[in-house]
Write an enzyme that holds these catalytic residues in place. Structure first.
Site, PDB file in Angstrom:
ATOM      1  N   HIS A  64       0.828  -1.207   0.000  1.00 26.78           N
ATOM      2  CA  HIS A  64       0.000   0.000   0.000  1.00 26.78           C
ATOM      3  C   HIS A  64       0.861   1.255   0.000  1.00 26.78           C
ATOM      4  CE1 HIS A  64      -3.348  -2.624   0.929  1.00 26.78           C
ATOM      5  NE2 HIS A  64      -2.701  -3.087   1.981  1.00 26.78           N
ATOM      6  N   HIS A  94       5.136   6.758   6.673  1.00 28.13           N
ATOM      7  CA  HIS A  94       4.889   6.284   5.308  1.00 28.13           C
ATOM      8  C   HIS A  94       4.505   7.488   4.456  1.00 28.13           C
ATOM      9  CE1 HIS A  94       0.987   6.423   7.278  1.00 28.13           C
ATOM     10  NE2 HIS A  94       0.581   6.844   6.090  1.00 28.13           N
ATOM     11  N   HIS A  96       2.286   9.051   0.776  1.00 29.23           N
ATOM     12  CA  HIS A  96       1.250   8.933  -0.254  1.00 29.23           C
ATOM     13  C   HIS A  96       1.703   9.810  -1.418  1.00 29.23           C
ATOM     14  CE1 HIS A  96      -1.656   7.235   2.683  1.00 29.23           C
ATOM     15  NE2 HIS A  96      -0.975   8.001   3.531  1.00 29.23           N
ATOM     16  N   HIS A 119       3.302  10.883   6.406  1.00 28.03           N
ATOM     17  CA  HIS A 119       2.554  10.692   7.655  1.00 28.03           C
ATOM     18  C   HIS A 119       3.407   9.985   8.696  1.00 28.03           C
ATOM     19  CE1 HIS A 119      -1.504  10.858   5.333  1.00 28.03           C
ATOM     20  NE2 HIS A 119      -1.059  12.060   5.663  1.00 28.03           N
ATOM     21  N   THR A 199      -6.591   6.859   7.082  1.00 27.14           N
ATOM     22  CA  THR A 199      -7.060   7.088   5.714  1.00 27.14           C
ATOM     23  C   THR A 199      -7.007   5.806   4.880  1.00 27.14           C
ATOM     24  OG1 THR A 199      -4.893   7.652   4.822  1.00 27.14           O
ATOM     25  CG2 THR A 199      -6.212   9.460   5.786  1.00 27.14           C
TER      26      THR A 199
END
Ligand code: WWX
Ligand code: ZN
Length: 261
Positions: A64, A94, A96, A119, A199
């Site tokens: 992910h 991590h 995004h 994050h 999220t």
């Protein structure tokens, strides 16, 4: 085990509510931050990142995102102050990001997205005896969000991008010791804060979000390195580039967004 979910057409954010009904809850994240509508709260003090004794463990591709994990068995690295009543322990960070030339942040500011969003996930070990327990409590988690904007090379991000070739496939991980995420902070710790959720599934409504107003600058080239990661494992025949791993903004549902002074 658990329900499969992803960021694709069939298994992406618009489908998550089928297995995770809280996806349509009252404190979901991310959101669009509207600066002029944020409440300047005089009681909202500065945040402190006591990361000097943090211990990074490894960097992993979990299918992910790319995640760096930390030792969280004591208070060696905590975030405190601001909206938080206790110190919260750093557990992992991590990212995004979007596709080439596309934004990939989760939160937006005045409807505008950033290229990427970092994050740092922390948990309240004062009130809860495990990360899992904290993750299901309304004041269990605190996630520090930092926006990434493209421009010049970031002088320290190469420590992460240099390791990405080692974690190309889902399920791969490698040692990643001696990394202190303080090197990824912008110069100002001014922030917005609001009550929200994870999220990604399980989308627990357990997160106090703290979003730094000032983005850090990374180069297109550095960001492009993240897109060499794959969502799929080495054994799968279909190769799916890891990108656009973000959830779009969710309804505010009357929540207040506060701004530090
Ligand atoms: N944007 S977000 O901060 O909500 C977020 C993500 F967007 C995110 F991609 C991850 S992830 O770990 O990379 C894979 C999905 O869980 C986590 N990981 C969480 C996590 C798992 C294990 C240890 C620390 C953090 C998340 O998977 C989670 C949190 C709480 C309970 C179960 C799962 C996460 F918290
Ligand atoms: Zn995240």
């Amino acid at each position: 085990t658990g329900h499969h979910w992803g960021y694709g057409k069939e298994d992406g954010p618009s489908a998550w509510h089928k297995n995770y009904p809280v996806a349509q809850g009252n404190r979901q994240s991310p959101i669009d931050i509207i600066p002029e509508e944020a409440t300047r709260d005089r009681d909202l003090g500065p945040i402190f990142l006591d990361y000097d004794r943090c211990t990074s463990i490894n960097i992993a591709n979990n299918g992910h995102s790319v995640v760096v994990e930390f030792v969280d068995s004591d208070d060696r690295s905590v975030i405190r102050g601001g909206p938080l009543d206790n110190p919260y322990r750093l557990k992992q960070f991590h990212f995004h990001w979007g596709g080439k030339g596309h934004d990939g942040s989760e939160h937006t500011v005045g409807g505008i997205g950033y290229a990427s969003e970092l994050h740092l996930v922390h948990w309240n070990a004062v009130k809860y005896r495990s990360f899992g327990d904290a993750a299901e409590a309304p004041d269990g988690l605190a996630v520090l969000g930092i926006f990434l904007e493209t421009g010049d090379d970031h002088r320290w991000l190469h420590m992460i991008t240099d390791a990405l070739f080692m974690v190309k496939y889902k399920g791969s991980d490698t040692d990643f010791k001696g990394f202190n995420p303080k090197c990824l902070l912008p110069s100002s710790l001014h922030y917005w804060t609001y009550l929200g959720s994870l999220t990604t599934p399980p989308l627990h409504e357990s997160v106090t979000w703290i979003l730094l107003k000032e983005p850090i600058i990374v180069s297109d080239k550095q960001l492009g390195m993240f897109r060499m990661l794959l969502f799929n494992g080495e054994d799968e025949d279909e190769r799916k580039r890891m990108e656009n791993n973000f959830r779009p903004p969710q309804p505010l549902k009357g929540r207040e967004v506060r701004s530090s002074n």
